[in-house]
Design a protein around this motif. Structure first.
Motif, mmCIF file in Angstrom:
data_model
loop_
_atom_site.group_PDB
_atom_site.id
_atom_site.type_symbol
_atom_site.label_atom_id
_atom_site.label_comp_id
_atom_site.label_asym_id
_atom_site.label_seq_id
_atom_site.Cartn_x
_atom_site.Cartn_y
_atom_site.Cartn_z
ATOM 1 N N LYS A 1 0.839 -1.199 0.000
ATOM 2 C CA LYS A 1 0.000 0.000 0.000
ATOM 3 C C LYS A 1 0.873 1.248 0.000
ATOM 4 N N TYR A 2 0.354 2.295 -0.647
ATOM 5 C CA TYR A 2 1.096 3.545 -0.777
ATOM 6 C C TYR A 2 0.176 4.726 -0.499
ATOM 7 N N LYS A 3 0.801 5.871 -0.288
ATOM 8 C CA LYS A 3 0.107 7.157 -0.233
ATOM 9 C C LYS A 3 0.848 8.137 -1.139
ATOM 10 N N CYS A 4 0.107 9.030 -1.755
ATOM 11 C CA CYS A 4 0.738 10.063 -2.575
ATOM 12 C C CYS A 4 1.149 11.227 -1.673
ATOM 13 N N ALA A 5 2.368 11.735 -1.846
ATOM 14 C CA ALA A 5 2.906 12.739 -0.921
ATOM 15 C C ALA A 5 3.168 14.076 -1.600
ATOM 16 N N VAL A 6 2.450 14.368 -2.700
ATOM 17 C CA VAL A 6 2.672 15.637 -3.391
ATOM 18 C C VAL A 6 1.424 16.504 -3.278
ATOM 19 N N SER A 7 1.592 17.794 -3.488
ATOM 20 C CA SER A 7 0.498 18.750 -3.367
ATOM 21 C C SER A 7 -0.280 18.849 -4.674
ATOM 22 N N LEU A 8 -1.409 19.548 -4.627
ATOM 23 C CA LEU A 8 -2.234 19.744 -5.806
ATOM 24 C C LEU A 8 -1.500 20.589 -6.851
ATOM 25 N N ASP A 9 -0.810 21.643 -6.404
ATOM 26 C CA ASP A 9 -0.051 22.472 -7.344
ATOM 27 C C ASP A 9 1.026 21.656 -8.038
ATOM 28 N N PHE A 10 1.683 20.795 -7.287
ATOM 29 C CA PHE A 10 2.750 19.957 -7.833
ATOM 30 C C PHE A 10 2.206 19.035 -8.923
ATOM 31 N N ILE A 11 1.133 18.315 -8.610
ATOM 32 C CA ILE A 11 0.612 17.335 -9.566
ATOM 33 C C ILE A 11 -0.031 18.028 -10.759
ATOM 34 N N THR A 12 -0.572 19.227 -10.555
ATOM 35 C CA THR A 12 -1.142 19.985 -11.674
ATOM 36 C C THR A 12 -0.046 20.382 -12.661
ATOM 37 N N ALA A 13 1.091 20.823 -12.125
ATOM 38 C CA ALA A 13 2.209 21.198 -12.986
ATOM 39 C C ALA A 13 2.786 19.988 -13.704
ATOM 40 N N VAL A 14 2.861 18.849 -13.017
ATOM 41 C CA VAL A 14 3.354 17.620 -13.654
ATOM 42 C C VAL A 14 2.423 17.193 -14.776
ATOM 43 N N SER A 15 1.126 17.209 -14.515
ATOM 44 C CA SER A 15 0.161 16.782 -15.537
ATOM 45 C C SER A 15 0.164 17.733 -16.725
ATOM 46 N N ARG A 16 0.493 18.995 -16.487
ATOM 47 C CA ARG A 16 0.552 19.950 -17.591
ATOM 48 C C ARG A 16 1.661 19.599 -18.570
ATOM 49 N N THR A 17 2.749 19.038 -18.075
ATOM 50 C CA THR A 17 3.880 18.696 -18.960
ATOM 51 C C THR A 17 3.568 17.528 -19.875
#
Length: 447
Positions: free
Chosen positions: A418-434
């Motif tokens: 089992k895992y948990k995601c440890a990044v913020s919304l701003d972080f993942i939004t910027a990653v998905s934008r790329t």
């Protein structure tokens, strides 16, 4: 240039042709002269094989092709990356030297013996007045073909009894290239990397006609000052030079500076080049998309969130794994069918939304998820088909090492970690934008 002219005098090549060759081979006159001396007179037998090696974009293919084309020598240039089988390689050689009938005479799946017999048969009908040259680009890929192929090609001149020479062009040295079965040693010729001064000289030749040569040379000097530490690839540097020149001359075009205002031009281009340096070799977006994003940023200001240095370090599929992990952490498991199954049927909003559900999942924090759920979402959000190989699982481990994911299962639990995601919304939004993925459409809290 003088070495090429002298070599041409001894080898019988026309001075005019050699002058054209020298003009097209800046900073590679020495290698071209050595190659000409090895090739010798066109009517005499050349060495059976030459192994030319050097790093990518060091001028190997360019020098060989220019020499053979300008001197009008019979040759065939074959990229081993395009030849998925030896049949294609044999077919291309016979087609170029002896015509379509010779290629058509080969069996559907020719062996090395079939190729040699076919070559000798048609060679007797079409005697060579000059040396025939077979140039094999990306020659290291030959190691994945027939086990004896390299050994045969190295001594092809002897086997077919013809004035033919084989050039192997490779990014790796002969010690690494040499087959395990053993073979005759070809003549070795090394192409060293371009020095900074040579790159300056070569790239300055591509100057923009609307600006002076000194102005473009100063731009190349600034460009190499930023990129030379991380990149020596001529093709990559040439691409970067063409891509960023518009930003460099922007103050001159707008009348805010002159060509001699080096300080103003440097201040304008410095942040742009440093941001572009994070995308060297990566090609995450096309050149047009890059230029459009820079125009938008100029008009609206820099995008907030993830910096360029942070997100480009992640491999392509790792970004989608991180996106899948974020969705698994912040979306209830019961909503996966709604988001990721195309033909899920009609789901009433009353059933889809939990009664009296007022607290945002983002306020409650990330929830744990199992590995199988992560992979199921990953295969839904990534567009291309990805096989469940060890590389995918290794990238998950890398995300844990980078502390972008947190493993919360016990170390002895092997069946369902089992895992948990440890990044913020701003972080993942910027990653998905790329990767051009609109993650907001898949987040439960934003419905």
């Amino acid at each position: 240039m003088s070495s090429l002219r002298q070599e041409g005098h001894h080898s019988g090549y026309g001075t005019e042709k050699l002058l054209r060759v020298a003009e097209e081979l800046p900073c590679r006159e020495l290698q071209a002269s050595m190659l000409l001396s090895i090739m010798g007179e066109p009517q005499l037998f050349c060495v059976p094989s030459i192994f030319i090696y050097g790093h990518r974009a060091s001028g190997k293919s360019h020098v060989v092709s220019v020499l053979l084309k300008e001197l009008e020598l019979p040759h065939v240039i074959i990229s081993c990356a395009e030849c998925i089988s030896v049949a294609l390689l044999f077919d291309q050689v016979l087609l170029t030297f002896f015509g379509g009938d010779a290629a058509a005479a080969l069996p559907r799946y020719p062996s090395l013996s079939d190729f040699i017999r076919g070559y000798k048969k048609h060679r007797s009908c079409s005697a060579a007045e000059q040396t025939r040259y077979i140039v094999l680009e990306k020659a290291e890929l030959l190691r994945d073909m027939d086990a004896n192929l390299i050994s045969v090609l190295v001594r092809l001149q002897e086997l077919v009894e013809d004035n033919v020479s084989v050039f192997f062009l490779s990014d790796i040295p002969w010690d690494t290239f040499r087959p395990n079965t053993g073979c005759l040693e070809p003549l070795l010729l090394h192409f060293p990397d371009y020095t900074r001064a040579e790159l300056q000289q070569i790239l300055s030749r591509d100057r923009h006609l609307s600006y002076s040569a000194d102005f473009y040379a100063s731009y190349i000097h600034i460009l190499l000052g930023v990129f030379y530490v991380v990149c020596r690839d001529l093709r990559e540097l040439r691409h970067l030079a063409a891509l960023n020149f518009g930003k460099f001359c922007e103050p001159v075009t707008e009348g805010k500076a002159t060509e001699s205002d080096t300080h103003k031009l440097w201040r304008n281009i410095e942040p742009h080049l440093k941001k572009a340096m994070q995308t060297v070799y990566l090609r995450e977006v096309s050149s047009l998309e890059w230029e459009n994003s820079q125009q938008v940023e100029t008009q609206t200001g820099p995008l907030r969130g993830l910096s360029a240095h942070t997100h480009v370090e992640l491999p392509f599929y790792s970004k989608f794994l991180l996106i899948a992990a974020y969705l698994a952490s912040y979306n209830p498991a019961r909503t996966d069918k709604r988001f990721f199954v195309k033909h899920h049927g009609k789901i009433k909003k009353a059933k889809f939304l939990k009664k009296n559900e007022k607290t945002s999942n983002h306020l409650l924090g990330p929830k744990p998820f199992q590995l199988d759920r992560l992979l199921a979402i990953f295969y839904c959000v990534v567009e291309s088909r990805v096989a469940p190989t060890a590389s995918v699982f290794s990238q998950i481990s890398s995300l844990v090492t980078l502390q972008l994911l947190t493993e919360i299962s016990h170390s002895d639990q092997l069946d369902a970690p089992k895992y948990k995601c440890a990044v913020s919304l701003d972080f993942i939004t910027a990653v998905s934008r790329t990767v051009n993925f609109d993650i907001v459409k898949y987040i439960y809290d934003f419905l």
